[in-house]
Design an enzyme around this catalytic site. Structure first.
Site, PDB file in Angstrom:
ATOM      1  N   TYR A  34      54.417  89.874 142.799  1.00  0.00           N
ATOM      2  CA  TYR A  34      53.760  91.178 142.705  1.00  0.00           C
ATOM      3  C   TYR A  34      52.246  90.968 142.671  1.00  0.00           C
ATOM      4  CZ  TYR A  34      53.329  96.107 142.147  1.00  0.00           C
ATOM      5  OH  TYR A  34      52.996  97.411 142.381  1.00  0.00           O
ATOM      6  N   LYS A  51      58.199  95.765 143.168  1.00  0.00           N
ATOM      7  CA  LYS A  51      58.519  96.502 141.949  1.00  0.00           C
ATOM      8  C   LYS A  51      59.994  96.338 141.583  1.00  0.00           C
ATOM      9  CE  LYS A  51      54.712  98.894 140.776  1.00  0.00           C
ATOM     10  NZ  LYS A  51      54.135  99.075 139.441  1.00  0.00           N
ATOM     11  N   ARG A  69      47.954 104.723 149.381  1.00  0.00           N
ATOM     12  CA  ARG A  69      46.986 104.213 148.413  1.00  0.00           C
ATOM     13  C   ARG A  69      47.574 102.986 147.737  1.00  0.00           C
ATOM     14  NH1 ARG A  69      46.436 105.530 142.536  1.00  0.00           N
ATOM     15  NH2 ARG A  69      47.616 103.630 142.773  1.00  0.00           N
ATOM     16  N   GLU A 100      55.469 105.656 144.064  1.00  0.00           N
ATOM     17  CA  GLU A 100      54.559 104.518 143.948  1.00  0.00           C
ATOM     18  C   GLU A 100      53.461 104.566 145.010  1.00  0.00           C
ATOM     19  OE1 GLU A 100      53.308 101.430 141.769  1.00  0.00           O
ATOM     20  OE2 GLU A 100      55.267 102.334 141.413  1.00  0.00           O
ATOM     21  N   ASP A 101      52.212 104.502 144.548  1.00  0.00           N
ATOM     22  CA  ASP A 101      51.043 104.348 145.426  1.00  0.00           C
ATOM     23  C   ASP A 101      50.899 105.474 146.442  1.00  0.00           C
ATOM     24  OD1 ASP A 101      50.425 102.162 143.976  1.00  0.00           O
ATOM     25  OD2 ASP A 101      50.712 100.690 145.550  1.00  0.00           O
ATOM     26  N   ASN A 126      43.260  96.901 140.034  1.00  0.00           N
ATOM     27  CA  ASN A 126      43.762  95.688 140.667  1.00  0.00           C
ATOM     28  C   ASN A 126      43.883  95.922 142.167  1.00  0.00           C
ATOM     29  OD1 ASN A 126      46.360  96.955 141.112  1.00  0.00           O
ATOM     30  ND2 ASN A 126      46.942  96.420 139.024  1.00  0.00           N
ATOM     31  N   ASP A 149      54.995 105.806 138.599  1.00  0.00           N
ATOM     32  CA  ASP A 149      54.548 104.645 137.831  1.00  0.00           C
ATOM     33  C   ASP A 149      53.033 104.565 137.755  1.00  0.00           C
ATOM     34  OD1 ASP A 149      55.090 102.171 136.391  1.00  0.00           O
ATOM     35  OD2 ASP A 149      54.211 101.182 138.133  1.00  0.00           O
ATOM     36  N   ASP A 150      52.327 104.960 138.819  1.00  0.00           N
ATOM     37  CA  ASP A 150      50.861 104.909 138.805  1.00  0.00           C
ATOM     38  C   ASP A 150      50.292 105.846 137.746  1.00  0.00           C
ATOM     39  OD1 ASP A 150      50.627 103.143 141.122  1.00  0.00           O
ATOM     40  OD2 ASP A 150      51.350 104.853 142.261  1.00  0.00           O
TER      41      ASP A 150
END
Length: 545
Positions: A99, A170, A152, A241-242, A404, A264-265
């Protein structure tokens, strides 16, 4: 991921190509005879432990983390049990490879290093047929989907279908860090196009060659996707996610009370940040309701963290409006104040009744925060002036550069410790090595969502929960922080060691599961011993005999 339907029992060469059934050189002589494998393998029989050692040696001979990522990806596609045995043998070493930060590079180069199909790709060109496409997945009981639209990815931007690296990574951590059985996991990329011109011009790009779909057409596609998942996999939890801010917040609000889902973000990041705050308070000796936090960045991650901290403060006795006023946001246009006309609806609850401030360091001097949290994805914005300003007004300033991968971190651990004369309570989104200042060794913690989402996922899996609530993330954050030893706190480490991530995750999962049962959110009866129920459901990487 799975390649075979549960009822399939392949033999011979096909069994060596079934990652969930393949043992490679560990097939016994009796198994080789029974499954028609004689002559298809070298005659020597290896134990799983010896296979793990062989893989460790292979990885040690590689210089680049991306090469190690590719080797492990190939292993996962070939022998799933061995893949997880390797990852779980040394999680602190292998999590940064499978990851972040390595997955960022792998996602950027996805189209140039593509080897084998893994997961599912649902293009907007298939609108009206998504349930049919989901039926092509070989497993009929899917409990977790991690899905992205690739817009993103980490702090790297629009990577189109290259974003698939994120759901793959993930879900590998769901299993490796919390024991969610991998056969219940499905990574998905929704391909709605890309606005990345370099990708559209790249002859190797594997996604749709069109600009991103927006507006009603996009949301109709999302609606169809959720409906198709619910129809095909009624016990499934969807993790978003993202997604870009313009879509992430509305999607979560649209579905959070209608199905089992979370982002999750927004929520995982918020919980791991809250866990960091709880850990920091064990060092400073202060109370949560005494904190004033200033965020660098005003997107969905920042507002998600600010809201969860506010909710936790409210549980400790503060009125929610007062709690939100202690969490301030600062973006490219300065401090978010009520007089600004460019704020989105999800940002307005944190807008202060204050004069505008254009420089971050000036906002620190004016608001006197106890901690700063970076979710800007812009490196080096926590500069020496910023850190020194925090150290001037706090005995133990909280410095959390959470962006990150590592290249996007607002500062390094060494910078935070050196510029604060060793007084900073530090955690970052990406890993940094230990730092020595004036003879004292500091061990920087990584505020990685891996402490949260796998544990919440394990609790959801074991209880068959119908919803994921905000309070579940607060419980998870407290569960993470309470596991940090006094010895770790003495070195500045405010998260449990990643080497113990499985035990830490199961501890958190048990607490979240208790809440799920007590709130009537479970589909299964509450067992007499919830801890034994969770541990009994956890996956272990061992070959069946």
């Amino acid at each position: 991921m799975a390649e075979l339907r549960p009822e399939s029992t392949p033999t011979g060469y096909a069994r060596l190509r079934a990652p969930r059934l393949n043992k490679g050189s560990a097939f016994t002589l009796a198994e080789r005879s029974a499954y028609g494998l004689e002559g298809l393998l070298p005659p020597g029989v290896s134990s799983l432990e010896l296979q793990v050692a062989r893989t460790h040696a292979e990885l040690a001979n590689l210089d680049q983390d991306l090469q190690k990522y590719l080797l492990l990806s190939d292993l996962q596609a070939r022998n799933e049990t061995l893949f997880y045995a390797v990852i779980m043998s040394d999680p602190a070493t292998f999590m940064p490879i499978v990851y972040t930060p390595t997955v960022g590079e792998a996602s950027q180069k996805f189209d140039h290093i593509f080897r084998a199909a893994r997961g599912m790709y649902l293009p907007i060109s298939a609108r009206g047929r998504l349930e049919e496409l989901l039926g092509n997945w070989p497993q009929q009981d899917v409990r977790f989907i991690v899905v992205t639209d690739g817009e993103r990815i980490l702090g790297l931007g629009d990577l189109g279908v290259g974003g698939m690296g994120i759901p793959l990574g993930k879900l590998a951590l769901y299993t490796a860090c919390a024991g969610v059985p991998p056969q219940y996991c499905l990574p998905i990329t929704l391909d709605v196009g890309t606005n990345n011109a370099a990708l559209l011009e790249d002859p190797l790009y594997l996604g749709l060659r069109r600009n991103r779909v927006r507006g009603e057409e996009y949301m109709a596609f999302i609606d169809e996707f959720v409906a198709a998942v619910q129809a095909r996999f009624p016990k499934c939890c969807i993790q978003w996610e993202d997604f870009a801010n313009i879509n992430a917040v509305p999607i979560l609000e649209r579905f959070r009370d209608r199905t089992c889902t979370f982002n999750d973000d927004i929520q995982g990041t918020a919980a791991v940040a809250l866990a960091g705050i709880f850990g920091a308070l064990r060092i400073s000796g202060q109370k949560l309701t005494q904190q004033r936090l200033l965020f660098l960045g005003g997107g969905s991650a920042a507002t998600g963290i600010a809201e969860l901290i506010s909710q936790a403060m409210a549980l400790d006795g503060l009125a929610i409006a007062a709690a939100r006023s202690r969490n301030a946001l600062f973006d490219i246009n300065g401090l978010m104040v009520k007089s600004r006309t460019d704020l989105a609806a999800f940002q307005k609850p944190f807008a202060l009744d204050h004069a505008p401030i254009g420089k971050f360091v000036d906002a620190i001097r004016a608001l006197r925060p106890t901690g700063i949290i970076g979710v800007s994805t812009v490196p080096k914005l926590f500069n020496q002036q910023v850190i020194e300003a925090m150290a001037e007004i706090n005995e133990r300033p909280i410095i959390f550069p959470y962006s990150n991968p590592t290249s996007r971190s607002e500062c390094t651990a060494e910078e935070a410790y050196r510029w604060s004369s060793g007084r900073a309570i530090f955690a970052s989104g990406s890993p940094f090595p230990p730092v020595e200042i004036n003879g004292q060794k500091f061990v920087p913690g990584q505020g990685n969502n891996v402490y949260i989402f796998p544990a919440v996922g394990m609790a959801v899996f074991a209880t068959e929960a119908t919803r994921v609530t905000e309070e579940m993330f607060i419980i998870a954050a407290r569960g993470v922080a309470e596991q940090v030893s006094d010895a770790s706190l003495a070195t500045g480490l405010i998260y449990p060691p990643q080497s113990q991530i499985l035990e830490a995750s199961l501890h958190v999962a048990i607490q979240v599961a208790e809440y799920i049962f007590d709130k009537g959110l479970a589909r299964v009866p509450k067992p007499r011993d919830v801890a034994a129920h969770i541990r009994g459901a956890a996956y272990r990487p061992v070959y069946p005999t």
